[in-house]
Design a protein around this motif. Structure first.
Motif, PDB file in Angstrom:
ATOM      1  N   MET A 145       0.998  -1.039   0.104  1.00  0.00           N
ATOM      2  CA  MET A 145      -0.108   0.133   0.011  1.00  0.00           C
ATOM      3  C   MET A 145       0.935   1.349   0.074  1.00  0.00           C
ATOM      4  SD  MET A 145      -2.801  -0.975  -0.458  1.00  0.00           S
ATOM      5  CE  MET A 145      -3.406   0.760  -0.340  1.00  0.00           C
ATOM      6  N   THR A 146       1.934   1.250   0.669  1.00  0.00           N
ATOM      7  CA  THR A 146       2.752   2.365   0.495  1.00  0.00           C
ATOM      8  C   THR A 146       3.143   2.676  -0.961  1.00  0.00           C
ATOM      9  OG1 THR A 146       3.798   1.935   2.710  1.00  0.00           O
ATOM     10  CG2 THR A 146       5.055   3.383   1.314  1.00  0.00           C
ATOM     11  N   LYS A 147       3.638   1.565  -1.644  1.00  0.00           N
ATOM     12  CA  LYS A 147       3.778   1.698  -2.827  1.00  0.00           C
ATOM     13  C   LYS A 147       2.782   2.192  -3.724  1.00  0.00           C
ATOM     14  CE  LYS A 147       7.533  -1.790  -2.989  1.00  0.00           C
ATOM     15  NZ  LYS A 147       7.930  -3.126  -3.284  1.00  0.00           N
ATOM     16  N   ASP A 148       1.365   1.801  -3.399  1.00  0.00           N
ATOM     17  CA  ASP A 148       0.239   2.345  -4.262  1.00  0.00           C
ATOM     18  C   ASP A 148       0.129   3.802  -3.806  1.00  0.00           C
ATOM     19  OD1 ASP A 148      -0.272  -0.402  -5.114  1.00  0.00           O
ATOM     20  OD2 ASP A 148      -1.694  -0.845  -3.409  1.00  0.00           O
ATOM     21  N   VAL A 149       0.252   4.254  -2.697  1.00  0.00           N
ATOM     22  CA  VAL A 149      -0.151   5.639  -2.247  1.00  0.00           C
ATOM     23  C   VAL A 149       1.116   6.550  -3.245  1.00  0.00           C
ATOM     24  CG1 VAL A 149       0.221   7.393  -0.531  1.00  0.00           C
ATOM     25  CG2 VAL A 149      -1.140   4.973  -0.152  1.00  0.00           C
ATOM     26  N   ALA A 150       2.397   6.101  -3.220  1.00  0.00           N
ATOM     27  CA  ALA A 150       3.337   6.619  -3.879  1.00  0.00           C
ATOM     28  C   ALA A 150       3.177   6.931  -5.380  1.00  0.00           C
ATOM     29  CB  ALA A 150       4.816   6.019  -3.571  1.00  0.00           C
ATOM     30  N   ALA A 151       2.471   5.639  -5.939  1.00  0.00           N
ATOM     31  CA  ALA A 151       2.229   5.703  -7.197  1.00  0.00           C
ATOM     32  C   ALA A 151       1.008   6.748  -7.764  1.00  0.00           C
ATOM     33  CB  ALA A 151       1.945   4.502  -7.831  1.00  0.00           C
ATOM     34  N   ALA A 152       0.206   6.792  -6.607  1.00  0.00           N
ATOM     35  CA  ALA A 152      -1.125   7.578  -7.046  1.00  0.00           C
ATOM     36  C   ALA A 152      -0.639   9.160  -6.727  1.00  0.00           C
ATOM     37  CB  ALA A 152      -2.102   7.356  -5.956  1.00  0.00           C
ATOM     38  N   TYR A 153       0.351   9.306  -6.136  1.00  0.00           N
ATOM     39  CA  TYR A 153       0.719  10.726  -5.951  1.00  0.00           C
ATOM     40  C   TYR A 153       1.810  11.113  -7.033  1.00  0.00           C
ATOM     41  CZ  TYR A 153       3.511  14.761  -3.964  1.00  0.00           C
ATOM     42  OH  TYR A 153       4.204  15.962  -3.722  1.00  0.00           O
ATOM     43  N   ASP A 154       2.572  10.296  -7.385  1.00  0.00           N
ATOM     44  CA  ASP A 154       3.622  10.451  -8.492  1.00  0.00           C
ATOM     45  C   ASP A 154       2.793  10.885  -9.751  1.00  0.00           C
ATOM     46  OD1 ASP A 154       5.666   9.810  -6.983  1.00  0.00           O
ATOM     47  OD2 ASP A 154       5.884   8.020  -7.577  1.00  0.00           O
ATOM     48  N   GLY A 155       1.528  10.231 -10.036  1.00  0.00           N
ATOM     49  CA  GLY A 155       0.751  10.561 -11.256  1.00  0.00           C
ATOM     50  C   GLY A 155      -0.024  11.490 -11.148  1.00  0.00           C
ATOM     51  N   ASP A 156      -0.374  12.134 -10.016  1.00  0.00           N
ATOM     52  CA  ASP A 156      -1.495  13.165  -9.993  1.00  0.00           C
ATOM     53  C   ASP A 156      -1.000  14.425  -9.364  1.00  0.00           C
ATOM     54  OD1 ASP A 156      -3.824  14.426  -9.507  1.00  0.00           O
ATOM     55  OD2 ASP A 156      -4.730  13.183  -8.100  1.00  0.00           O
ATOM     56  N   PRO A 157      -0.833  15.442 -10.471  1.00  0.00           N
ATOM     57  CA  PRO A 157      -0.492  16.837  -9.906  1.00  0.00           C
ATOM     58  C   PRO A 157      -1.382  17.367  -9.125  1.00  0.00           C
ATOM     59  CG  PRO A 157      -0.169  16.550 -12.344  1.00  0.00           C
ATOM     60  CD  PRO A 157      -1.169  15.246 -11.810  1.00  0.00           C
ATOM     61  N   ALA A 158      -2.476  16.982  -8.895  1.00  0.00           N
ATOM     62  CA  ALA A 158      -3.485  17.641  -7.981  1.00  0.00           C
ATOM     63  C   ALA A 158      -3.407  17.080  -6.602  1.00  0.00           C
ATOM     64  CB  ALA A 158      -4.806  17.259  -8.372  1.00  0.00           C
ATOM     65  N   ALA A 159      -2.433  16.150  -6.402  1.00  0.00           N
ATOM     66  CA  ALA A 159      -2.458  15.549  -5.080  1.00  0.00           C
ATOM     67  C   ALA A 159      -1.412  16.254  -4.211  1.00  0.00           C
ATOM     68  CB  ALA A 159      -2.014  14.152  -5.075  1.00  0.00           C
ATOM     69  N   LYS A 160      -1.674  16.914  -3.171  1.00  0.00           N
ATOM     70  CA  LYS A 160      -0.999  17.778  -2.522  1.00  0.00           C
ATOM     71  C   LYS A 160       0.167  17.012  -1.367  1.00  0.00           C
ATOM     72  CE  LYS A 160      -2.531  21.512  -4.152  1.00  0.00           C
ATOM     73  NZ  LYS A 160      -3.494  21.003  -5.095  1.00  0.00           N
ATOM     74  N   SER A 161      -0.143  15.906  -0.983  1.00  0.00           N
ATOM     75  CA  SER A 161       0.519  15.047  -0.094  1.00  0.00           C
ATOM     76  C   SER A 161       0.011  13.486  -0.254  1.00  0.00           C
ATOM     77  CB  SER A 161       0.363  15.715   1.215  1.00  0.00           C
ATOM     78  OG  SER A 161      -1.100  15.463   1.607  1.00  0.00           O
ATOM     79  N   TYR A 162       0.840  12.717   0.507  1.00  0.00           N
ATOM     80  CA  TYR A 162       0.488  11.388   0.690  1.00  0.00           C
ATOM     81  C   TYR A 162      -0.665  11.329   1.708  1.00  0.00           C
ATOM     82  CZ  TYR A 162       4.733   9.599  -1.507  1.00  0.00           C
ATOM     83  OH  TYR A 162       5.882   9.305  -2.165  1.00  0.00           O
ATOM     84  N   ASP A 163      -0.776  12.315   2.663  1.00  0.00           N
ATOM     85  CA  ASP A 163      -1.819  12.203   3.397  1.00  0.00           C
ATOM     86  C   ASP A 163      -3.160  12.596   2.989  1.00  0.00           C
ATOM     87  OD1 ASP A 163       0.110  12.039   5.407  1.00  0.00           O
ATOM     88  OD2 ASP A 163       0.378  14.162   5.899  1.00  0.00           O
ATOM     89  N   GLU A 164      -3.252  13.195   1.993  1.00  0.00           N
ATOM     90  CA  GLU A 164      -4.469  13.619   1.183  1.00  0.00           C
ATOM     91  C   GLU A 164      -5.109  12.407   0.446  1.00  0.00           C
ATOM     92  OE1 GLU A 164      -5.151  17.511  -1.030  1.00  0.00           O
ATOM     93  OE2 GLU A 164      -4.496  16.045  -2.607  1.00  0.00           O
ATOM     94  N   ILE A 165      -3.911  11.645   0.030  1.00  0.00           N
ATOM     95  CA  ILE A 165      -4.428  10.616  -0.704  1.00  0.00           C
ATOM     96  C   ILE A 165      -5.118   9.457   0.189  1.00  0.00           C
ATOM     97  CG2 ILE A 165      -3.553   8.735  -2.014  1.00  0.00           C
ATOM     98  CD1 ILE A 165      -1.554  10.826  -3.193  1.00  0.00           C
ATOM     99  N   ILE A 166      -4.147   9.145   1.252  1.00  0.00           N
ATOM    100  CA  ILE A 166      -4.716   8.319   2.328  1.00  0.00           C
ATOM    101  C   ILE A 166      -6.077   8.593   2.815  1.00  0.00           C
ATOM    102  CG2 ILE A 166      -4.230   7.052   4.486  1.00  0.00           C
ATOM    103  CD1 ILE A 166      -1.283   7.467   3.907  1.00  0.00           C
ATOM    104  N   PHE A 167      -6.222   9.914   3.228  1.00  0.00           N
ATOM    105  CA  PHE A 167      -7.589  10.166   3.767  1.00  0.00           C
ATOM    106  C   PHE A 167      -8.944  10.229   2.714  1.00  0.00           C
ATOM    107  CE2 PHE A 167      -5.467  12.443   7.181  1.00  0.00           C
ATOM    108  CZ  PHE A 167      -6.070  11.682   8.312  1.00  0.00           C
ATOM    109  N   SER A 168      -8.442  10.608   1.542  1.00  0.00           N
ATOM    110  CA  SER A 168      -9.539  10.993   0.556  1.00  0.00           C
ATOM    111  C   SER A 168      -9.671  10.253  -0.728  1.00  0.00           C
ATOM    112  CB  SER A 168      -9.701  12.458   0.265  1.00  0.00           C
ATOM    113  OG  SER A 168      -8.279  13.032  -0.217  1.00  0.00           O
TER     114      SER A 168
END
Length: 319
Positions: A145-168
């Motif tokens: 899941m750490t890698k999934d979150v990082a991949a989501a962040y790397d591919g989404d300029p709208a993401a401000k942080s890993y925290d935002e991804i995990i929460f929302s």
């Protein structure tokens, strides 16, 4: 004044009599419902062995989330001093809940369907063993899941942080629920894996069957309307967008039993991107690595590696 009170009393007595007349019909309705169940004209679970509880499974999901992402989804403050105590409490309660629901699932299969492979065995002991195996898988699932979150962040300029991804991010929620459910599915636990993924489906609009095999750094962007079938195989570093279907071809009538458990859904190799609205069907369909599948395409045959599949540009009409 006295006449007015007497009139009100008469109305109240009349209303009460009418209410009683209607309620007296309820026992006949109850008898008819029970008779229908006894005649096997309805689905029911009337037995001394309890069926798995959807409410308990929802609590199991919440507690798994608390241990997969410590500190994110707990009401209490989590710090280095109380971490072990808090984690111990959560894991202990989760273990008991999970073992109970697994046991209910196993016993339900045994009593309801009379499966010979489940006969005369210690369902409770097996359930506790399975619950332990799932919990022992948590550290490995955390790493994925750490890698999934990082991949989501790397591919989404709208993401401000890993925290935002995990929460929302709904895709992250649906993926981790599926990873836990997949582990239960590997252990041949009935009911629970599908209840878990359908709960995630109801919250996110993302429908992933717990039988699907999914690699690391998997991203579902936006997510609404995504369908991933039971025998789908997805490699590493795959990204899909909303409305994507990885499904099976339409089955002939009464062919369900013949194809149950067989490969019916596509294979997506590493580093593939699938854009919104694409539909990919069939157990023999393989999307080769590093391919890009454009939006709204329909694919029922294999695509070689390093291929782009696009539809012709539509003709726009301006008036």
């Amino acid at each position: 004044m006295g006449g007015h009170i007497e009139q009100n009393e008469n109305l109240c007595q009349s209303d009460a009599a009418s209410y009683l007349t209607h309620r007296e019909k309820l026992p006949d309705i109850v008898d008819a419902i029970i008779q229908g169940c006894e005649q096997h004209t309805c689905h029911h679970h009337i037995a001394f062995e309890p069926i798995p509880s959807k409410e308990a499974v929802t609590e199991i999901i919440d507690r798994f989330r608390a241990i997969l992402f410590p500190g994110y989804f707990t009401r209490e403050k989590l710090d280095p001093v109380n971490l072990k105590y808090s984690m111990g409490q959560t894991v202990s309660v989760l273990y008991d809940l999970l073992a109970e629901q697994i046991c209910r699932s196993l016993r339900h299969d045994c009593f309801r369907y009379g499966r010979e492979d489940l006969a005369c065995r210690d369902c409770q002991g097996m359930a506790h063993e399975m619950a332990l195996k799932v919990l022992q898988s948590v550290p490995a699932i955390q790493q994925v899941m750490t890698k999934d979150v990082a991949a989501a962040y790397d591919g989404d300029p709208a993401a401000k942080s890993y925290d935002e991804i995990i929460f929302s991010y709904p895709g992250i929620f649906a993926i981790w629920v599926c990873r836990i459910a997949h582990r239960l599915n590997e252990l041949a636990v009935p009911f629970l894996p599908r209840i878990m993924t359908e709960h995630a489906h109801s919250l996110t609009g993302i429908d992933i069957h717990p039988g699907a095999k999914i690699g690391e750094r998997f991203v579902i962007d936006h997510g609404t309307g995504v369908v991933i079938g039971e025998t789908t195989e997805i490699g590493h570093n795959v990204r899909i967008y909303q409305g994507v279907t990885l499904g099976a071809l339409s089955l002939p009538k009464n062919a369900g039993e013949q194809l149950r458990g067989k490969k019916r859904h596509p294979t997506i190799e590493d580093d593939v991107i699938i854009y919104a609205g694409a539909t990919i069907l069939g157990g023999d369909t393989v999307i080769g690595r590093r391919s890009v599948i454009g939006g709204n395409v329909w694919i029922t045959e294999s695509i070689p590696p390093d291929t782009k599949v696009l539809t012709e540009a539509p003709k726009l009409i301006y008036r």
